[in-house]
Scaffold this motif. Structure first.
Motif, PDB file in Angstrom:
ATOM      1  N   UNK A  22      82.360 -87.062  10.198  1.00 36.61           N
ATOM      2  CA  UNK A  22      82.235 -86.608  11.587  1.00 36.61           C
ATOM      3  C   UNK A  22      81.074 -87.355  12.222  1.00 36.61           C
ATOM      4  N   UNK A  23      81.379 -88.336  13.068  1.00 34.48           N
ATOM      5  CA  UNK A  23      80.343 -89.164  13.674  1.00 34.48           C
ATOM      6  C   UNK A  23      79.864 -88.535  14.980  1.00 34.48           C
ATOM      7  N   UNK A  24      79.246 -87.381  14.851  1.00 35.51           N
ATOM      8  CA  UNK A  24      78.725 -86.641  16.004  1.00 35.51           C
ATOM      9  C   UNK A  24      77.317 -86.163  15.685  1.00 35.51           C
ATOM     10  N   UNK A  25      76.445 -86.191  16.653  1.00 40.25           N
ATOM     11  CA  UNK A  25      75.055 -85.781  16.434  1.00 40.25           C
ATOM     12  C   UNK A  25      75.011 -84.305  16.035  1.00 40.25           C
ATOM     13  N   UNK A  26      74.086 -83.996  15.140  1.00 41.60           N
ATOM     14  CA  UNK A  26      73.958 -82.626  14.634  1.00 41.60           C
ATOM     15  C   UNK A  26      73.660 -81.625  15.750  1.00 41.60           C
ATOM     16  N   UNK A  27      73.052 -82.087  16.842  1.00 41.12           N
ATOM     17  CA  UNK A  27      72.779 -81.202  17.979  1.00 41.12           C
ATOM     18  C   UNK A  27      74.085 -80.632  18.529  1.00 41.12           C
ATOM     19  N   UNK A  28      75.111 -81.473  18.642  1.00 39.80           N
ATOM     20  CA  UNK A  28      76.403 -81.034  19.174  1.00 39.80           C
ATOM     21  C   UNK A  28      77.121 -80.113  18.201  1.00 39.80           C
ATOM     22  N   UNK A  29      77.022 -80.423  16.915  1.00 37.40           N
ATOM     23  CA  UNK A  29      77.648 -79.561  15.912  1.00 37.40           C
ATOM     24  C   UNK A  29      76.978 -78.189  15.896  1.00 37.40           C
ATOM     25  N   UNK A  33      78.691 -74.636  16.784  1.00 37.83           N
ATOM     26  CA  UNK A  33      78.654 -73.529  15.820  1.00 37.83           C
ATOM     27  C   UNK A  33      78.170 -72.250  16.493  1.00 37.83           C
ATOM     28  N   UNK A  34      77.157 -72.359  17.338  1.00 34.36           N
ATOM     29  CA  UNK A  34      76.659 -71.195  18.068  1.00 34.36           C
ATOM     30  C   UNK A  34      77.719 -70.662  19.023  1.00 34.36           C
ATOM     31  N   UNK A  35      78.469 -71.573  19.651  1.00 33.94           N
ATOM     32  CA  UNK A  35      79.533 -71.161  20.566  1.00 33.94           C
ATOM     33  C   UNK A  35      80.632 -70.397  19.821  1.00 33.94           C
ATOM     34  N   UNK A  36      80.928 -70.825  18.603  1.00 36.98           N
ATOM     35  CA  UNK A  36      81.926 -70.120  17.783  1.00 36.98           C
ATOM     36  C   UNK A  36      81.436 -68.714  17.456  1.00 36.98           C
ATOM     37  N   UNK A  37      80.176 -68.617  17.067  1.00 41.04           N
ATOM     38  CA  UNK A  37      79.623 -67.302  16.725  1.00 41.04           C
ATOM     39  C   UNK A  37      79.572 -66.377  17.941  1.00 41.04           C
ATOM     40  N   UNK A  38      79.248 -66.961  19.087  1.00 40.06           N
ATOM     41  CA  UNK A  38      79.196 -66.153  20.314  1.00 40.06           C
ATOM     42  C   UNK A  38      80.576 -65.705  20.765  1.00 40.06           C
ATOM     43  N   UNK A  39      81.611 -66.388  20.279  1.00 36.08           N
ATOM     44  CA  UNK A  39      82.994 -66.027  20.609  1.00 36.08           C
ATOM     45  C   UNK A  39      83.620 -65.173  19.512  1.00 36.08           C
ATOM     46  N   UNK A  66      86.152 -78.515  12.269  1.00 36.58           N
ATOM     47  CA  UNK A  66      85.853 -78.175  10.869  1.00 36.58           C
ATOM     48  C   UNK A  66      84.343 -78.136  10.653  1.00 36.58           C
ATOM     49  N   UNK A  67      83.644 -79.183  11.128  1.00 37.33           N
ATOM     50  CA  UNK A  67      82.195 -79.252  10.950  1.00 37.33           C
ATOM     51  C   UNK A  67      81.493 -78.090  11.649  1.00 37.33           C
ATOM     52  N   UNK A  68      81.979 -77.741  12.850  1.00 36.85           N
ATOM     53  CA  UNK A  68      81.365 -76.653  13.609  1.00 36.85           C
ATOM     54  C   UNK A  68      81.595 -75.306  12.940  1.00 36.85           C
ATOM     55  N   UNK A  69      82.818 -75.068  12.454  1.00 35.81           N
ATOM     56  CA  UNK A  69      83.132 -73.804  11.773  1.00 35.81           C
ATOM     57  C   UNK A  69      82.323 -73.658  10.495  1.00 35.81           C
ATOM     58  N   UNK A  70      82.154 -74.764   9.793  1.00 33.35           N
ATOM     59  CA  UNK A  70      81.363 -74.758   8.561  1.00 33.35           C
ATOM     60  C   UNK A  70      79.909 -74.449   8.874  1.00 33.35           C
TER      61      UNK A  70
END
Length: 229
Positions: A22-29, A33-39, A66-70
């Motif tokens: 996953x070539x995305x900055x950890x800030x975005x992941x 992840x916080x958005x998933x938890x808030x939902x 996948x990376x965000x859920x993890x």
């Protein structure tokens, strides 16, 4: 193994294999992840997977989910099950913006060429700098591109701003070609102009012309562009 093609399933993360990084900055992941938890722990945009075993799946597209859920600490992630065809995988990656659409220059319309060049010159990351869309479109569209080699080196001969090296590499991120074989008898002026004077003289000899030995390239092109011999 029963396939669940097209279904939305809640699958354990440890049953999912992801091979592409996953070539995305950890800030975005972290933010996702916080958005998933808030939902309420639900990923409202699903992960796209294909089933490989009874309880094993492989990521096809939307790997960021996948990376965000993890990162969110979820045990499960909502997924849509896709088939394993190459066409499906390519389509899913393009829709997820993980892959850039590509165009076959041998068959592309003028509008497709224009849109692709405009995209390359305007994109924020690694743009094709210094290339004028109108000029490049006109020269590429008018060229005998259906006969171009897979290297696409021919585009660098058009003096349209796309040169060897970095610019050609960027150009090839969107364009490719499946060239047609050259015709036995070439009469197309644009195509004839891509050959050397020596090659044109060989064509003239093969077609039975005479008196061309001292012809310049322009004269040879005019001679060979006729249907006579």
């Amino acid at each position: 193994m029963k396939q669940e093609i097209g279904k939305l399933l809640h699958i354990y993360l440890d049953e999912i294999i992801t091979e592409d990084p996953i070539e995305t900055h950890e800030f975005l992941i972290d933010g996702a992840a916080k958005a998933i938890n808030e939902a309420g722990g639900r990923n409202w945009i699903p992960l796209i997977v294909k089933q490989t075993e009874a309880e094993e799946f492989k990521v096809v597209a939307n790997g960021f989910i996948f990376a965000a859920a993890e990162e969110a600490g979820n045990e499960k992630v909502w997924c849509i099950i896709a088939d394993g065809s190459e066409e499906t995988q390519q389509s899913a990656k393009i829709l997820a913006q993980e892959k850039t659409p590509s165009i076959n220059l041998a068959k592309a319309s003028r509008d497709e060429i224009k849109m692709a060049i405009d995209y390359l010159t305007r994109r924020s990351v690694n743009p094709l700098k210094g290339v004028k869309t109108a000029t490049a479109t006109e020269r590429i569209d008018s060229a005998p591109r259906k006969y171009w080699k897979e290297s696409l080196m021919d585009v660098t001969k058009l003096k349209c701003g796309i040169t060897r090296g970095a610019k050609l590499k960027i150009f090839k991120e969107v364009f490719y070609t499946t060239p047609e074989p050259l015709p036995d008898v070439i009469t197309d002026v644009a195509l004839l102009n891509t050959f050397t004077t020596s090659d044109l003289k060989k064509m003239a000899k093969k077609r039975g012309f005479s008196g061309y030995s001292k012809f310049k390239k322009s004269d040879l092109v005019k001679l060979l562009s006729t249907d006579e011999s």
